[in-house]
Design an enzyme around this catalytic site. Structure first.
Site, PDB file in Angstrom:
ATOM      1  N   SER A   1       0.793  -1.234   0.000  1.00  0.00           N
ATOM      2  CA  SER A   1       0.000   0.000   0.000  1.00  0.00           C
ATOM      3  C   SER A   1       0.822   1.279   0.000  1.00  0.00           C
ATOM      4  O   SER A   1       0.258   2.371  -0.121  1.00  0.00           O
ATOM      5  CB  SER A   1      -0.950   0.015   1.205  1.00  0.00           C
TER       6      SER A   1
ATOM      7  N   LYS B   1       0.181   3.735  -2.740  1.00  0.00           N
ATOM      8  CA  LYS B   1      -0.864   4.751  -2.728  1.00  0.00           C
ATOM      9  C   LYS B   1      -0.309   6.167  -2.659  1.00  0.00           C
ATOM     10  O   LYS B   1      -1.019   7.132  -2.973  1.00  0.00           O
ATOM     11  CB  LYS B   1      -1.835   4.484  -1.576  1.00  0.00           C
TER      12      LYS B   1
ATOM     13  N   SER C   1      -6.315   4.245   3.730  1.00  0.00           N
ATOM     14  CA  SER C   1      -5.663   3.262   2.864  1.00  0.00           C
ATOM     15  C   SER C   1      -6.692   2.433   2.101  1.00  0.00           C
ATOM     16  O   SER C   1      -6.504   1.231   1.854  1.00  0.00           O
ATOM     17  CB  SER C   1      -4.739   2.332   3.668  1.00  0.00           C
TER      18      SER C   1
ATOM     19  N   LYS D   1       3.031   6.696   4.743  1.00  0.00           N
ATOM     20  CA  LYS D   1       2.158   5.581   4.381  1.00  0.00           C
ATOM     21  C   LYS D   1       2.746   4.237   4.774  1.00  0.00           C
ATOM     22  O   LYS D   1       3.943   4.006   4.647  1.00  0.00           O
ATOM     23  CB  LYS D   1       1.940   5.604   2.855  1.00  0.00           C
TER      24      LYS D   1
END
Length: 383
Positions: free
Chosen positions: A57, A60, A122, A223
């Site tokens: 992730s 992202k 997320s 993140k």
């Protein structure tokens, strides 16, 4: 053939000496790791940092950055609304069992709401909705992500989707994720603030920010990522006393390990690593010998500043030398580039900067050259 002149170890002491002489060069249980100085973009520490890896992730960050770019270009706006498809719901919503914003088919969130879903929650569904709404399909949007990443110098990137879910060939290096963080912070500070939000609520569903070190001093983004195949990862950035450092870690075996290592790496980023800028005015270099000149040596200086970074213990043991392009022969004009200053730090590529003549040296006349040649001949006969 290059001529090498070694410079005394004390030469750069004024700019290189830092505390922590007993410190050990750091390692990490992460499979991939990077510490980057934000202002200069200098990589202070790297463990397989330039190798493509599965980012999960952390992808992202690029998804959001592309949307920021499209807003900046006027192609879309924060108030535009996109409709949630059944595919986005099934693959990224509650039925998927993955990180989600909690969208339902037929919902019409705004781009701003979706960005909050991507950055804070997320949400895989939010990523897919943005991708489909902007490019028609997630695959087309991912191609735009890759193209933009390459344009920005992140050549390791190859994005197959907008979510970071496992996909063959979906990779990017830790160093390029650090660059992505820097670009986000520098170019879009108004959106970067969202990475620091503690939670976000879409209708009745609230999700806390997943960054496990957001409460640590100075940390304000970015993140997390996790897949079975990649382990637990984190890209995080912090500011302390006006200095910003960014870390990237990946391949940890648990959420707890990610939190511990993220905190430790961020602490080390500020305590154990240093960056020094050496200017022409801050260092005095030894004169360099000249052949067949009216003067036997010429003063030299750095042509420009050089940035030297690394672990404090390694910086204290930095080795410096002047490397000349060739044996210097008059005439020499002030400002001529004569070679380079090379600083070697254990475990890092050498740092180099050109050196220039500070004065002109005229060529000897015929008689002077003859005397010089004779003296060299006599001197060369010594055993």
């Amino acid at each position: 053939m290059m001529q090498r002149t070694h410079v005394l170890a004390a030469l750069l002491s004024a700019v290189l000496v830092a505390g922590g002489a007993q410190a050990q060069i750091m390692d990490t249980p992460a499979s991939h790791a990077v510490i980057m100085d934000h202002e200069t973009g200098t990589i202070l520490f790297s463990k397989h940092g330039d190798e493509p890896m599965i980012p999960a992730s952390m992808t992202k960050m690029m998804t959001a950055f592309l949307v920021f770019e499209l807003i900046d270009r006027g192609e879309i706006s924060l108030t535009d609304q996109f409709t949630v498809s059944e595919d986005a719901w099934r693959r990224g919503g509650f039925p998927s069992g993955t990180s989600t914003m909690g969208l339902a088919p037929g919902d019409t969130p705004t781009v701003e709401e979706l960005l909050h879903g991507v950055i804070i929650m997320s949400g895989n569904d939010a990523c897919i909705v943005l991708a489909e709404g902007i490019s028609g399909s997630e695959e087309a949007f991912a191609r735009r992500m890759t193209t933009l990443a390459h344009e920005l110098g992140m050549t390791s990137a190859d994005f197959k989707n907008a979510t970071g879910l496992e996909d063959v060939g979906h990779v990017v290096s830790a160093e390029d994720l650090a660059k992505m963080a820097k670009l986000t912070i520098d170019k879009y500070p108004q959106y970067y603030d969202w990475y620091d939000m503690p939670s976000y609520t879409w209708r009745e569903y609230t999700q806390a920010n997943r960054n496990p070190i957001l409460s640590i001093e100075g940390v304000d983004g970015l993140k997390t990522g996790h897949l079975e195949v990649s382990g637990y990862g984190l890209t995080a950035s912090a500011v302390r006393d006006g200095v910003r450092r960014t870390i990237v870690i990946n391949g940890l075996d648990s959420m707890a390990a990610r939190a511990r290592e993220g905190e430790r790496m961020m602490r080390m980023a500020f305590q154990s690593y240093d960056l020094k800028v050496v200017t022409p005015e801050s260092v005095e270099l030894p004169e360099v010998q000249v052949w067949l000149g009216e003067q036997r040596a010429v003063p030299v200086s750095l042509a420009d500043k050089m940035t030297i970074a690394g672990h404090k213990a390694a910086l204290e043991k930095a080795r410096t030398e002047i490397v000349l392009d060739n044996a210097l022969q008059a005439p020499i004009r002030a400002g001529d580039t004569l070679g380079k200053l090379v600083v070697t730090i254990d475990g890092q590529p050498p740092v180099e900067a050109p050196i220039v003549a500070e004065a002109s040296v005229k060529k000897l006349g015929f008689f002077g050259r003859a005397v010089e040649g004779l003296s060299q001949l006599i001197g060369g006969s010594d055993g």
